[in-house]
Write a protein that holds these residues in place. Structure first.
Motif, PDB file in Angstrom:
ATOM      1  N   SER A 249      -2.160 -16.927   0.930  1.00 45.93           N
ATOM      2  CA  SER A 249      -3.168 -16.101   0.259  1.00 45.93           C
ATOM      3  C   SER A 249      -4.112 -15.454   1.263  1.00 45.93           C
ATOM      4  O   SER A 249      -4.379 -14.243   1.199  1.00 45.93           O
ATOM      5  N   TYR A 250      -4.617 -16.238   2.202  1.00 46.04           N
ATOM      6  CA  TYR A 250      -5.563 -15.709   3.187  1.00 46.04           C
ATOM      7  C   TYR A 250      -4.874 -14.717   4.126  1.00 46.04           C
ATOM      8  O   TYR A 250      -5.457 -13.691   4.502  1.00 46.04           O
ATOM      9  N   ASP A 251      -3.648 -15.025   4.507  1.00 48.14           N
ATOM     10  CA  ASP A 251      -2.916 -14.142   5.407  1.00 48.14           C
ATOM     11  C   ASP A 251      -2.704 -12.775   4.762  1.00 48.14           C
ATOM     12  O   ASP A 251      -2.935 -11.739   5.395  1.00 48.14           O
ATOM     13  N   GLY A 252      -2.274 -12.775   3.493  1.00 45.61           N
ATOM     14  CA  GLY A 252      -2.065 -11.507   2.793  1.00 45.61           C
ATOM     15  C   GLY A 252      -3.347 -10.721   2.624  1.00 45.61           C
ATOM     16  O   GLY A 252      -3.375  -9.493   2.794  1.00 45.61           O
ATOM     17  N   ALA A 253      -4.441 -11.414   2.305  1.00 44.68           N
ATOM     18  CA  ALA A 253      -5.717 -10.734   2.108  1.00 44.68           C
ATOM     19  C   ALA A 253      -6.224 -10.109   3.412  1.00 44.68           C
ATOM     20  O   ALA A 253      -6.722  -8.978   3.427  1.00 44.68           O
ATOM     21  N   LEU A 254      -6.104 -10.838   4.504  1.00 42.56           N
ATOM     22  CA  LEU A 254      -6.569 -10.304   5.789  1.00 42.56           C
ATOM     23  C   LEU A 254      -5.744  -9.099   6.232  1.00 42.56           C
ATOM     24  O   LEU A 254      -6.283  -8.129   6.790  1.00 42.56           O
ATOM     25  N   LYS A 255      -4.450  -9.144   5.980  1.00 40.48           N
ATOM     26  CA  LYS A 255      -3.613  -7.998   6.331  1.00 40.48           C
ATOM     27  C   LYS A 255      -3.951  -6.785   5.464  1.00 40.48           C
ATOM     28  O   LYS A 255      -3.963  -5.648   5.942  1.00 40.48           O
ATOM     29  N   ASP A 256      -4.251  -7.026   4.196  1.00 42.24           N
ATOM     30  CA  ASP A 256      -4.673  -5.927   3.333  1.00 42.24           C
ATOM     31  C   ASP A 256      -6.011  -5.360   3.794  1.00 42.24           C
ATOM     32  O   ASP A 256      -6.232  -4.147   3.744  1.00 42.24           O
ATOM     33  N   MET A 342      -9.173   2.640  -1.736  1.00 41.56           N
ATOM     34  CA  MET A 342      -9.366   2.921  -3.157  1.00 41.56           C
ATOM     35  C   MET A 342      -8.787   1.808  -4.035  1.00 41.56           C
ATOM     36  O   MET A 342      -9.383   1.442  -5.051  1.00 41.56           O
ATOM     37  N   VAL A 343      -7.624   1.265  -3.662  1.00 46.37           N
ATOM     38  CA  VAL A 343      -7.038   0.194  -4.492  1.00 46.37           C
ATOM     39  C   VAL A 343      -7.694  -1.149  -4.223  1.00 46.37           C
ATOM     40  O   VAL A 343      -7.411  -2.124  -4.928  1.00 46.37           O
ATOM     41  N   ASN A 344      -8.585  -1.206  -3.241  1.00 39.18           N
ATOM     42  CA  ASN A 344      -9.327  -2.448  -3.002  1.00 39.18           C
ATOM     43  C   ASN A 344     -10.521  -2.580  -3.952  1.00 39.18           C
ATOM     44  O   ASN A 344     -11.216  -3.594  -3.928  1.00 39.18           O
ATOM     45  N   ILE A 345     -10.755  -1.567  -4.777  1.00 36.54           N
ATOM     46  CA  ILE A 345     -11.875  -1.596  -5.710  1.00 36.54           C
ATOM     47  C   ILE A 345     -11.381  -1.858  -7.124  1.00 36.54           C
ATOM     48  O   ILE A 345     -10.481  -1.168  -7.615  1.00 36.54           O
ATOM     49  N   ASN A 346     -11.960  -2.860  -7.751  1.00 40.13           N
ATOM     50  CA  ASN A 346     -11.732  -3.105  -9.176  1.00 40.13           C
ATOM     51  C   ASN A 346     -12.768  -2.319  -9.972  1.00 40.13           C
ATOM     52  O   ASN A 346     -13.972  -2.463  -9.740  1.00 40.13           O
ATOM     53  N   ARG A 364     -11.988  -6.031  -4.212  1.00 34.76           N
ATOM     54  CA  ARG A 364     -10.989  -7.071  -4.450  1.00 34.76           C
ATOM     55  C   ARG A 364     -10.927  -8.028  -3.266  1.00 34.76           C
ATOM     56  O   ARG A 364     -10.799  -9.236  -3.435  1.00 34.76           O
ATOM     57  N   ILE A 365     -10.984  -7.518  -2.071  1.00 35.28           N
ATOM     58  CA  ILE A 365     -10.968  -8.330  -0.852  1.00 35.28           C
ATOM     59  C   ILE A 365     -12.278  -8.099  -0.114  1.00 35.28           C
ATOM     60  O   ILE A 365     -12.572  -6.980   0.312  1.00 35.28           O
TER      61      ILE A 365
END
Length: 572
Positions: A249-256, A342-346, A364-365
């Protein structure tokens, strides 16, 4: 004594006071004395019933005779106000169950009955002691050291999901994750591990009552509590099972998040949009000491909505009319470039306490949150690794599964978590460079993303749309965490009409092939895992083969901002 035959017999006592009509004949012989004093009349009797007690029956026919023997309590008793029925009056033979009901008077403990229910009965001192003794006896049916009913119910509900205590202990000993997966191991950790005080109390209770079975929670505590270093063993194994999910989870979030930072660093069109805003600001400030500016702070974005024309439209409408309609190709490119942000915003339409609609925006992140999460996970690993090293000495058997497997598991975990720390530090450094690039001293990553989203997607344009427009276009396009196009942005800014029946222009083939940078990173990771399994060199993140920097960009001096080059370097 059998009742004497009807007719003349010895004169009985005077019966009760007369009622509205003559009462039924009393049984012959001497009966119990009638209650003294004047009283109300007796219940009405059947017409024609006999007169005085012990006398002849009346003209109505045979007398109703009691079949049960007379009873004379030793003390006046509390009355039971029932409706008396006797055969020959209210009952007829062969019609009811009462034909089969026999006299059970000899079964009654008359002494206890008299003691408890006489009119002069008082509460006995022995009664509470007796009930307390019975209660204690009931409690000893199961050995319990956990007595809070709510805690007992919760523990028992959770422990019923597990196998038998002996099977759980065996799975703990063998590190069998098929029987005890992450969820089941957490159940054991939360509900079946006694602390030292509980284990001591349980041992004492078992010594006093060796033949009394254990309650469900206590049965698990007894078995697991007798394993060597059971608490440390479970803690170490629990972390080994749970950390991979957190790591992923953390790895994916940091890469995003890295893709969010790099989308600005690598944008070729961003300088043009900033140039338009700068030109508009200099014109508005012409002839003042605020004019002729070479740059502006990004918080200026929030001040643009305060500058409105005569129709109520703010200056952003003018800026995006120019950008979207006269720089169409560049606008399309820019929307693709900053898609990660833009997709990081809910975006969610909600109502406040007064029922007024509002558009909630949140990132989101949030890098700062994941920075703390990664540090906490690494700190937990360090603590559990030290525990593992300590308890290895408890297991003398070299073939013990814990001694054989756990060091290798923790060695792998160290490699993964060290890499995660490096990724986190890289993201932190690149974000600091991005802020410095925009001449921002300090800004939380969520505020940075919302700042750009407010510029591109103002809340009022969504909230002021009619209900049908919100349902058909605004919510599906901007409130479902998916990328939007320049054409859709033109409809938002009312440069184009929305036609629900017609389809929006399709993306070009080249545009369709382009994917989010974070997705490319995930694909690269999957390819790296596959290559590693096949014994090949894994590709670098971003898809560049042979470990070269992603995109084939060389390391060295940072290029000037705004030229389509990254400010920092991609991680190899």
């Amino acid at each position: 004594d059998a009742a004497p035959k009807a007719g003349k017999g010895p004169k009985g006592p005077k019966g009760p006071a007369k009622g509205p009509c003559k009462g039924p004949p009393a049984p012959g012989g001497k009966g119990p004395p009638a209650p003294g004093g004047k009283g109300p009349g007796g219940p009405p009797a059947a017409k024609g019933a006999g007169g005085k007690a012990g006398g002849k029956p009346g003209k109505g026919g045979k007398a109703a005779l009691e079949t049960k023997p007379a009873v004379k309590p030793s003390q006046p008793m509390k009355p039971l106000w029932w409706n008396k029925m006797v055969f020959g009056a209210q009952l007829q033979k062969g019609e009811t169950i009462w034909d089969e009901v026999k006299d059970e008077m000899d079964r009654l403990p008359i002494g206890e009955l008299t003691l408890r229910f006489s009119k002069s009965a008082v509460a006995q001192k022995e009664k509470p002691k007796k009930e307390e003794g019975e209660k204690k006896k009931e409690e000893l049916a199961l050995i319990r050291i956990i007595t809070d009913p709510q805690i007992v119910v919760g523990k028992e509900a959770s422990l019923r999901k597990l196998p038998e205590p002996s099977e759980v202990a065996k799975a703990l000993d063998e590190l069998n994750d098929k029987i005890l997966d992450v969820e089941m191991l957490q159940v054991v950790k939360d509900n079946a591990c006694p602390n030292p005080a509980q284990l001591k109390e349980l041992q004492e209770a078992r010594q006093k009552n060796p033949n009394v079975p254990l309650a469900l929670p206590e049965s698990f505590m007894w078995v697991i509590g007798h394993m060597p270093a059971y608490q440390q063993r479970i803690d170490v194994w629990s972390f080994a099972q749970s950390y991979p999910e957190q790591h992923a989870s953390y790895d994916g979030a940091l890469k995003d998040f890295l893709s969010v930072v790099e989308c600005f660093q690598e944008s070729e069109v961003l300088p043009h949009l900033l140039g338009i805003i700068l030109a508009v600001g200099n014109y508005l400030n012409g002839g003042t000491n605020r004019g002729q500016a070479d740059a502006f702070d990004l918080e200026t974005f929030g001040k643009l909505e305060g500058i409105k024309d005569a129709t109520g439209k703010d200056v952003r409408h003018f800026i995006f009319d120019l950008f979207l309609n006269q720089m169409t190709e560049q606008a399309n490119t820019f929307l693709e470039e900053i898609t990660p942000c833009m997709v990081n915003i809910n975006r969610r339409i909600a109502k406040d306490s007064d029922g007024v609609e509002k558009l909630d925006k949140s990132a989101r992140i949030v890098f700062e949150d994941f920075d703390m999460c990664v540090n906490a996970l690494h700190g937990e690993f360090v603590a559990k690794h030290e525990t593992m090293q300590m308890i290895l000495s408890y297991f003398e058997d070299p073939a013990d599964p814990f001694k054989m497997q756990m060091p290798a598991i923790y060695s792998e975990a160290k490699e993964k978590l060290d890499a995660l720390l490096t990724l986190k530090d890289t993201a932190k450094e690149k974000y600091a460079q991005l802020l410095k690039w925009f001449k921002i001293q300090s800004m939380k990553s969520s505020d940075f993303c919302v700042l750009w989203d407010n510029l591109m997607v103002p809340s009022n344009l969504i909230l002021n749309a009619d209900m049908k427009m919100k349902k058909d276009f605004m919510i599906p396009t901007f409130c479902q965490n998916k990328p939007f196009t320049a054409d859709e942005l033109q409809i938002l800014w009312q440069f184009k009409e929305f036609d629900a029946k017609s389809k929006l222009p399709k993306k070009k083939a080249g545009q369709r092939r382009r994917r989010r940078f974070s997705q490319r990173l995930r694909d690269a990771q999957a390819a790296a895992d596959k290559a590693s399994a096949e014994g090949q060199a894994p590709p670098a993140p971003g898809g560049a083969p042979g470990g070269a920097p992603a995109g084939g960009k060389a390391k060295g001096k940072l290029p000037p901002p705004g030229k389509g080059k990254p400010l920092g370097l991609r991680p190899d």
